[in-house]
Design a protein around this motif. Structure first.
Motif, PDB file in Angstrom:
ATOM      1  N   ILE A  94       0.869  -1.095   0.033  1.00  0.00           N
ATOM      2  CA  ILE A  94       0.188  -0.145   0.085  1.00  0.00           C
ATOM      3  C   ILE A  94       0.988   1.215  -0.053  1.00  0.00           C
ATOM      4  O   ILE A  94       1.788   1.234   0.882  1.00  0.00           O
ATOM      5  CB  ILE A  94      -1.095   0.065   1.277  1.00  0.00           C
ATOM      6  N   ARG A 132      -0.868  -0.536  -4.443  1.00  0.00           N
ATOM      7  CA  ARG A 132      -2.350  -0.006  -4.150  1.00  0.00           C
ATOM      8  C   ARG A 132      -2.223   1.329  -3.575  1.00  0.00           C
ATOM      9  O   ARG A 132      -1.841   1.610  -2.414  1.00  0.00           O
ATOM     10  CB  ARG A 132      -3.063  -0.891  -3.268  1.00  0.00           C
ATOM     11  N   ASP A 163      -8.732   0.391  -4.345  1.00  0.00           N
ATOM     12  CA  ASP A 163      -8.775  -1.019  -3.332  1.00  0.00           C
ATOM     13  C   ASP A 163      -9.464  -0.708  -2.122  1.00  0.00           C
ATOM     14  O   ASP A 163      -8.885   0.106  -1.196  1.00  0.00           O
ATOM     15  CB  ASP A 163      -7.430  -1.615  -3.331  1.00  0.00           C
ATOM     16  N   ALA A 164     -10.637  -1.356  -1.831  1.00  0.00           N
ATOM     17  CA  ALA A 164     -11.173  -1.151  -0.475  1.00  0.00           C
ATOM     18  C   ALA A 164     -10.585  -1.416   0.686  1.00  0.00           C
ATOM     19  O   ALA A 164     -10.346  -0.795   1.514  1.00  0.00           O
ATOM     20  CB  ALA A 164     -12.503  -1.957  -0.677  1.00  0.00           C
ATOM     21  N   ASP A 165      -9.801  -2.634   0.301  1.00  0.00           N
ATOM     22  CA  ASP A 165      -8.977  -3.107   1.673  1.00  0.00           C
ATOM     23  C   ASP A 165      -7.856  -2.460   1.980  1.00  0.00           C
ATOM     24  O   ASP A 165      -7.367  -2.031   3.151  1.00  0.00           O
ATOM     25  CB  ASP A 165      -8.576  -4.611   1.300  1.00  0.00           C
ATOM     26  N   ALA A 166      -7.229  -1.671   1.036  1.00  0.00           N
ATOM     27  CA  ALA A 166      -6.063  -0.743   1.227  1.00  0.00           C
ATOM     28  C   ALA A 166      -6.549   0.756   1.986  1.00  0.00           C
ATOM     29  O   ALA A 166      -6.088   1.261   2.818  1.00  0.00           O
ATOM     30  CB  ALA A 166      -5.489  -0.282  -0.196  1.00  0.00           C
ATOM     31  N   LYS A 167      -7.874   0.995   1.370  1.00  0.00           N
ATOM     32  CA  LYS A 167      -8.506   2.255   2.293  1.00  0.00           C
ATOM     33  C   LYS A 167      -8.899   1.807   3.617  1.00  0.00           C
ATOM     34  O   LYS A 167      -8.610   2.858   4.509  1.00  0.00           O
ATOM     35  CB  LYS A 167      -9.870   2.638   1.137  1.00  0.00           C
ATOM     36  N   ALA A 168      -9.252   0.620   3.789  1.00  0.00           N
ATOM     37  CA  ALA A 168      -9.601   0.247   5.118  1.00  0.00           C
ATOM     38  C   ALA A 168      -8.448   0.126   6.065  1.00  0.00           C
ATOM     39  O   ALA A 168      -8.361   0.707   7.341  1.00  0.00           O
ATOM     40  CB  ALA A 168     -10.103  -1.141   5.305  1.00  0.00           C
ATOM     41  N   VAL A 169      -7.227  -0.263   5.631  1.00  0.00           N
ATOM     42  CA  VAL A 169      -6.025  -0.128   6.534  1.00  0.00           C
ATOM     43  C   VAL A 169      -5.680   1.247   6.511  1.00  0.00           C
ATOM     44  O   VAL A 169      -5.092   1.727   7.627  1.00  0.00           O
ATOM     45  CB  VAL A 169      -5.151  -1.047   5.533  1.00  0.00           C
ATOM     46  N   ASP A 186     -14.799   8.735   2.750  1.00  0.00           N
ATOM     47  CA  ASP A 186     -14.135   7.623   1.585  1.00  0.00           C
ATOM     48  C   ASP A 186     -14.732   8.117   0.317  1.00  0.00           C
ATOM     49  O   ASP A 186     -16.220   7.936   0.125  1.00  0.00           O
ATOM     50  CB  ASP A 186     -14.693   6.345   1.556  1.00  0.00           C
TER      51      ASP A 186
END
Length: 221
Positions: A94, A132, A163-169, A186
């Motif tokens: 990321i 990402r 990338d949704a997971d990268a934004k969550a991290v 977001d």
């Protein structure tokens, strides 16, 4: 605990490094050139109680290579070339981009966008297809990044990325910096960074009228 490499050792990068290290992450601060490590401490030397969290000082390539997550806090007008040169080190990771790519006016303040028909974040994602990219924290003065609660009005940290997971991290790391979940917005995919990067053009007008006082461009609800 996450290993974070922060590229850029100016006020932005140093502030982020200190706060993230205080939150318990392993942090490497990447300098443009290899930093002088200075004299080694004596084996019996004790850490001063107010010395702050330990931060590893490295060159930018080494900081990126050893990190799980990398933060681009380098000057925006040269960030694309710098990050593209680290394509191998950034692959699979990321990359959190907090920079604004601008041309500076005679007073040193932003006078125009380097990518008026796009954004630095989009350029980075295009140049780094195996990375990402997430854009955030670029709509405020640097001191607000690590102390958002100091403002009298709740600020907003915008997120842009594919990338949704990268934004969550990334949102989780924002929490470690003091950002409440309801202060994080977001916006969607990486193309939405065009909007937040354009907001930097407000900064010089505010600074000339108000002086160098902390502020952020916030979403009122």
């Amino acid at each position: 605990m996450t290993t974070i490499g922060i590229l850029g050792a100016g006020r932005v990068g140093s502030g982020l490094a200190r706060k993230l290290a205080e939150a318990g992450h392993e942090v490497a601060l990447g300098h443009r050139e290899s930093p002088d490590p200075g004299p080694a401490p004596a084996p019996s030397a004790e850490r001063e109680p107010d010395a702050g969290p330990a931060i590893l000082h490295l060159d930018q390539r080494s900081a990126a290579a050893g990190a799980d997550i990398v933060v681009n806090a380098t000057p925006g007008d040269s960030a694309l070339a710098r990050m593209a040169a680290l394509e191998d080190e950034l692959a699979g990771k990321i990359l959190i981009d907090v920079s604004n790519a601008t041309h500076h006016g005679p007073d040193g303040l932003p006078a125009g966008l380097c990518y008026p028909d796009g954004s630095l974040a989009e350029q980075l994602q295009r140049a780094l297809p195996a990375t990402r990219v997430v854009k955030t924290l670029n709509t405020m003065l640097f001191m607000v990044m690590t102390d958002p609660a100091a403002l009298s009005t709740p600020p907003t940290a915008y997120l842009s990325g594919d990338d949704a997971d990268a934004k969550a991290v990334t949102a989780g790391l924002l929490g470690d910096l003091g950002w409440r979940p309801d202060w994080i917005e977001d916006l969607g995919d990486i193309t939405t960074a065009r909007a937040t990067e354009a907001l930097v053009l407000l900064a010089p007008h505010v600074l000339r009228r108000r002086g160098f006082q902390p502020f952020a461009v916030s979403l009122a609800r």
